[in-house]
Design an enzyme around this catalytic site. Structure first.
Site, mmCIF file in Angstrom:
data_model
loop_
_atom_site.group_PDB
_atom_site.id
_atom_site.type_symbol
_atom_site.label_atom_id
_atom_site.label_comp_id
_atom_site.label_asym_id
_atom_site.label_seq_id
_atom_site.Cartn_x
_atom_site.Cartn_y
_atom_site.Cartn_z
ATOM 1 N N CYS A 116 0.786 -1.238 0.000
ATOM 2 C CA CYS A 116 0.000 0.000 0.000
ATOM 3 C C CYS A 116 0.814 1.283 0.000
ATOM 4 C CB CYS A 116 -0.943 0.012 1.208
ATOM 5 S SG CYS A 116 -2.222 -1.252 1.140
ATOM 6 N N ARG A 133 5.550 -8.282 -0.720
ATOM 7 C CA ARG A 133 5.433 -7.175 -1.662
ATOM 8 C C ARG A 133 6.111 -5.920 -1.122
ATOM 9 N NH1 ARG A 133 -0.903 -7.221 -2.863
ATOM 10 N NH2 ARG A 133 -0.873 -7.781 -0.645
#
Length: 474
Positions: A276, A344
């Site tokens: 994010c 990620r």
């Protein structure tokens, strides 16, 4: 209510599972049939091989085929859409090289839904809700596509998620706020029926606003959180690394004693990762710069965080005078944070790249959950240098035969790593603590080890040890 969730990654799967726990009839759809079969099996290992989130597999198993159903066949979706009142879009929105958000997956799904919704026999109102993080104005794009397809009696809304990985189920059950952006009271009322337990709650803020404001709230929130982290890494840590006798823990305590200053993000680390923060601040930078607005602050926040991911390697070379060439380095932690298997944008990815660029002989890696994901990412077929990486089933095994250690993820088990270090190595040996996990580092330094932590000067065996350990991260 009958709810359709499109996309079953971290956000979609968690949202579908918890909505089913609240008693809604939830259908979760994904084009990945193998993934859907794993969820449908109810098997913990198979579920967690895709999304490893505490309690999530249990919630799925408890509600499977009772309130929660998984679908991968397009023909089934035609029937599922009949009677569905809300469709949540939980689709990938990855960043492009420019920083823009790639909406190709999103738009493809919306066009397919548009075709299906025009063929509904049930003409009751259906509200399509953006759960994914999407640029400001995306709800209007959704509205336009559905209108072009001739979809009758629909509404659009934005309902961004604020789920921290590692605690997503609990935060779905007890969020700090629920943000709903819509245009009509009719659509607001539909979402109130999705979240009746949160409306008028004494603790949870239930916020109804415009779709554009809801979209912006998510971007501003994530950007501000990353700003806190970058500030402490770029200012607080730099001060403690540069000047003698600055105690990082006391610096943090003294500054955050001011009730106006958040304690969140005041810990220092080797950078924030995850799916994010980096993506969202790049997207917000792109959105504003395209409209001619200054984005200097946003670019600085992002650059500080990215630099922090390789900064400790630079300090090891220039301050600890460590030569990584032909050395074996242990890397503890591959996930971007504890309690998840998500790699990620993990800081560990840049650590590996930096070490390989410096010519290390081998990297011995260990992570309690993220090994499989790391093996897929560091595929030797993509880069032959990845053959230097080996994966181990414990920190002890990863430490054997190494010349240096880098702690990249804040797994609790790494706090007691000192004994393992002494059992598997002898000085000279370099310890790089990217999360300030080792509390008894002074004893290691006294025994001949060199200790380099974020927010502290390099501590060598021949120098006095004055830097106390920082308290636990939040």
């Amino acid at each position: 209510m009958k709810i359709l969730v499109v996309g079953t990654g971290f956000v979609g799967l968690t949202h579908a599972a918890v909505c089913s726990e609240f008693g809604h009839q939830v259908y979760a759809y994904d084009i990945d049939q193998v993934r859907i079969e794993a969820y449908q099996s109810g098997d913990r290992h198979r579920i967690e091989s895709y999304v490893n989130e505490p309690e999530l597999a249990d919630v799925i198993a408890e509600n499977l085929d009772r309130h929660l159903f998984f679908v991968s066949d397009a023909a089934q979706i035609r029937e599922v859409i009949e009677g569905t009142q809300v469709i949540f879009l939980c689709l990938p929105t990855p960043p492009l090289r420019s920083g823009a958000t790639d909406l190709s997956y999103y738009l493809k799904a919306v066009h397919q839904l548009g075709e299906l919704l025009t063929q509904r026999r049930d003409q009751r109102r259906v509200v399509l809700v953006n759960k994914s993080t999407v640029p400001v104005g995306t709800a209007r794009k959704l509205q336009k596509v559905l209108t072009e397809h001739g979809v009758p009696n629909f509404g659009v809304a934005s309902n961004p998620e604020f789920l921290p990985e590692g605690n997503a189920v609990e935060r779905s059950r007890k969020p700090d706020r629920v943000v709903v952006g819509a245009d009509t009271n009719e659509d607001f009322n539909v979402l109130r029926h999705v979240y009746p337990q949160f409306v008028n709650h004494v603790r949870i803020r239930y916020i109804e606003t415009t779709p554009e404001t809801a979209e912006a709230i998510k971007y501003v929130a994530n950007t501000l959180l990353l700003t806190y982290i970058s500030f402490w890494n770029g200012v607080g840590a730099r001060l403690a690394e540069t000047f003698d006798n600055i105690d990082m823990a006391q610096l943090k305590l003294g500054v955050t004693a001011d009730e106006r200053i958040s304690t969140w993000g005041s810990y220092v680390s080797n950078g924030a990762g995850g799916s994010c923060f980096g993506k969202d601040i790049q997207s917000l930078t792109y959105q504003l710069s395209r409209r001619g607005k200054s984005t200097d602050l946003l670019r600085s926040v992002y650059q500080i965080n990215e630099y922090q991911k390789s900064y400790l390697i630079e300090r090891a070379v220039h301050e600890a005078l460590f030569n990584f060439n032909h050395k074996t380095v242990t890397l503890l932690g591959l996930a971007f944070k504890k309690h998840t298997n998500d790699i990620r944008d993990s800081s560990a990815l840049k650590v590996v790249d930096s070490l390989l660029a410096l010519g290390v002989k081998a990297i011995r890696a260990y992570d309690p959950l993220a090994t499989e994901e790391a093996q897929r990412y560091f595929d030797p077929a993509r880069n032959h240098l990845f053959e230097k990486i080996s994966y181990h089933d414990s920190a002890h095994a990863a430490l054997e035969g190494s010349d240096a250690l880098f702690i990249s993820t804040d797994w609790e088990e790494f706090r007691g790593i000192s004994n393992e270090i002494e059992q598997t190595s002898r000085p000279p040996y370099l310890i790089i603590d990217g999360r300030r996990m080792i509390s008894d580092f002074a004893e290691l330094v006294a025994r001949g080890y060199t200790y380099l932590a974020v927010g502290a000067p390099v501590l060598r065996p021949d120098a006095p040890v004055a830097e106390p350990a920082e308290d636990d991260e939040e």
